[in-house]
Design a protein around this motif. Structure first.
Motif, short mmCIF file in Angstrom:
data_model
loop_
_atom_site.label_atom_id
_atom_site.label_comp_id
_atom_site.label_asym_id
_atom_site.label_seq_id
_atom_site.Cartn_x
_atom_site.Cartn_y
_atom_site.Cartn_z
N ALA A 14 0.82 -1.21 0.00
CA ALA A 14 0.00 0.00 0.00
C ALA A 14 0.86 1.26 0.00
CB ALA A 14 -0.93 0.00 1.21
N LEU A 15 1.91 1.27 0.80
CA LEU A 15 2.79 2.44 0.85
C LEU A 15 3.54 2.64 -0.47
CD1 LEU A 15 4.33 2.27 4.45
CD2 LEU A 15 2.80 4.02 3.53
N ILE A 16 3.97 1.53 -1.06
CA ILE A 16 4.66 1.62 -2.36
C ILE A 16 3.73 2.21 -3.41
CG2 ILE A 16 5.60 0.25 -4.26
CD1 ILE A 16 6.77 -1.63 -2.14
N LEU A 17 2.50 1.73 -3.45
CA LEU A 17 1.53 2.25 -4.43
C LEU A 17 1.22 3.72 -4.17
CD1 LEU A 17 -0.96 -0.74 -4.82
CD2 LEU A 17 0.81 0.01 -6.41
N THR A 18 1.17 4.10 -2.90
CA THR A 18 0.91 5.50 -2.58
C THR A 18 2.03 6.39 -3.10
OG1 THR A 18 -0.32 4.90 -0.58
CG2 THR A 18 0.53 7.15 -0.71
N VAL A 19 3.28 5.98 -2.83
CA VAL A 19 4.43 6.74 -3.32
C VAL A 19 4.42 6.81 -4.84
CG1 VAL A 19 6.95 6.74 -3.49
CG2 VAL A 19 5.85 6.25 -1.30
N THR A 20 4.13 5.69 -5.49
CA THR A 20 4.14 5.64 -6.95
C THR A 20 3.04 6.51 -7.55
OG1 THR A 20 5.06 3.41 -6.98
CG2 THR A 20 3.88 4.12 -8.95
N VAL A 21 1.84 6.43 -7.01
CA VAL A 21 0.72 7.20 -7.55
C VAL A 21 0.96 8.70 -7.40
CG1 VAL A 21 -1.71 7.78 -7.15
CG2 VAL A 21 -1.00 5.39 -7.26
N VAL A 22 1.45 9.10 -6.23
CA VAL A 22 1.73 10.52 -6.01
C VAL A 22 2.81 11.01 -6.98
CG1 VAL A 22 2.66 12.21 -4.38
CG2 VAL A 22 1.00 10.51 -3.61
N GLY A 23 3.87 10.22 -7.13
CA GLY A 23 4.95 10.62 -8.03
C GLY A 23 4.52 10.63 -9.49
N ALA A 24 3.77 9.62 -9.91
CA ALA A 24 3.32 9.55 -11.30
C ALA A 24 2.34 10.68 -11.62
CB ALA A 24 2.67 8.19 -11.57
N ALA A 25 1.48 11.03 -10.67
CA ALA A 25 0.54 12.12 -10.88
C ALA A 25 1.29 13.44 -11.07
CB ALA A 25 -0.42 12.21 -9.70
N ALA A 26 2.35 13.64 -10.27
CA ALA A 26 3.15 14.86 -10.42
C ALA A 26 3.87 14.87 -11.76
CB ALA A 26 4.15 14.95 -9.27
N ASP A 27 4.38 13.70 -12.18
CA ASP A 27 5.06 13.61 -13.47
C ASP A 27 4.10 13.89 -14.62
OD1 ASP A 27 7.49 13.02 -12.32
OD2 ASP A 27 7.24 10.84 -12.48
N ALA A 28 2.89 13.37 -14.50
CA ALA A 28 1.89 13.59 -15.55
C ALA A 28 1.51 15.06 -15.65
CB ALA A 28 0.66 12.75 -15.27
N GLN A 29 1.44 15.71 -14.51
CA GLN A 29 1.11 17.14 -14.50
C GLN A 29 2.21 17.96 -15.15
OE1 GLN A 29 0.34 18.68 -10.60
NE2 GLN A 29 -0.36 20.68 -11.33
N HIS A 30 3.46 17.62 -14.83
CA HIS A 30 4.58 18.34 -15.43
C HIS A 30 4.70 18.04 -16.92
CE1 HIS A 30 6.51 18.30 -11.16
NE2 HIS A 30 5.70 19.33 -11.32
N PHE A 31 4.39 16.82 -17.30
CA PHE A 31 4.51 16.41 -18.69
C PHE A 31 3.64 17.27 -19.60
CE2 PHE A 31 3.20 13.88 -22.35
CZ PHE A 31 4.42 13.41 -22.82
N ALA A 32 2.48 17.68 -19.10
CA ALA A 32 1.57 18.48 -19.91
C ALA A 32 2.18 19.81 -20.33
CB ALA A 32 0.27 18.71 -19.15
N GLY A 33 3.13 20.32 -19.54
CA GLY A 33 3.74 21.61 -19.86
C GLY A 33 5.06 21.50 -20.59
N TYR A 34 5.52 20.29 -20.90
CA TYR A 34 6.79 20.11 -21.60
C TYR A 34 6.66 20.45 -23.08
CZ TYR A 34 8.57 17.45 -17.57
OH TYR A 34 8.99 17.06 -16.32
N ASP A 35 7.78 20.85 -23.66
CA ASP A 35 7.79 21.03 -25.11
C ASP A 35 8.01 19.65 -25.76
OD1 ASP A 35 10.51 20.41 -24.84
OD2 ASP A 35 11.13 22.51 -24.89
#
Length: 284
Positions: A50-71
């Motif tokens: 559960a903790l691993i999935l929490t860390v992964t989901v939070v990190g992936a969500a942040a990466d996805a948000q940043h990805f939207a603003g990449y060139d």
């Protein structure tokens, strides 16, 4: 008048009865039952995942948000390297290392703290065989934990990144290697926890030593000096990072994948030897 019957328990005068030794398969079955009879075992496995999935989901969500603003160029770079890193981050690896190390420790401490280990060694005097069976069971169970955690983490991360068209598959560059070495973290760390528990035999001290060895020491070391880098390279977390993520071109003190694999192998073998051999010459 009926003829007398004989059984295996018949004692012949002047002849010592034959002592039937437990088969190793029996010891494996017994250790498997003991592992899952501990109340803490299912919670430790579930909590780690559960903790691993929490860390992964939070990190992936942040990466996805940043990805939207990449060139366009940065998006291509992320698809090549960043999406792989999101599958199993350093944070997820740290959780798995600490969680598996604690699981390995409690499988030994559960018997020592309750005194059940005396009963076990009385029933089966071959202490090395008992501990070898315990090592085998814990290794198998935590390997399954590592594989499950790695695959679930990968699926969760790529599911989130798919929303931005940034996901990668298992056939992508380096994905399988990262997931494989991430899964291997669990049994190696669990063996370290077992070895320390067999040596220390005190719940609080064992957990503190396990966390310090697997997490604290790698966290405070750096690669600014050759000595510090050499010590860091001998830690489990750094060996995982070297195998799973590769080596930066600017690394001051480079080392090889073979060396990192050797580090993990030595940790596992030494810890297993401690767990198996230590109880043989110590009073219980």
């Amino acid at each position: 008048m009926t003829a007398p019957t004989t059984t295996d328990s018949t004692v012949v005068p002047g002849v010592s009865p034959v002592e039937h030794r437990a088969r190793f398969s029996d010891l494996l079955a017994a250790e498997w039952i003991k592992l899952w009879s501990l109340r803490s075992t299912p919670w430790a496995f579930a909590g780690t995942v559960a903790l691993i999935l929490t860390v992964t989901v939070v990190g992936a969500a942040a990466d996805a948000q940043h990805f939207a603003g990449y060139d366009k160029e940065n998006k291509a770079y992320f698809r090549m390297f960043g999406a792989v890193g999101s599958s199993f981050s350093t944070g997820a690896a740290t959780v798995l290392i600490v969680g598996a190390g604690a699981i390995g420790a409690i499988t030994v401490l559960g018997e020592y703290t309750t005194g059940q280990i005396r009963t076990t060694f009385t029933a089966v005097p071959a202490r090395r065989s008992v501990m070898a069976a315990k090592v085998a069971v814990v290794t198998a169970a935590t390997t399954a934990l590592g594989v499950g955690a790695a695959l679930l983490s990968f699926g969760a991360a790529q599911g989130i990144l798919a929303g931005q068209d940034a996901a990668v598959g298992l056939g992508h560059h380096n994905v399988v290697r990262l997931l494989a070495i991430s899964a291997a973290l669990a049994p190696v760390s669990a063996l370290v926890g077992m070895g320390l528990a067999t040596l220390i035999r005190h719940s609080v001290l064992t957990i503190v030593a396990t966390i310090a060895l697997l997490f604290v020491i790698p966290s405070v070391l750096n690669t600014r000096s050759h000595l510090s880098a050499s010590i860091l390279h001998m830690t489990i977390l750094q060996a995982w990072r070297r195998i799973g993520y590769g080596q930066a071109p600017t690394e001051m003190w480079p080392w090889t994948v073979v060396g990192a694999c050797a580090v993990l192998a030595v940790w596992a073998l030494v810890a297993a030897a401690l767990a198996i051999l230590t109880p043989n010459h110590r009073d219980q």
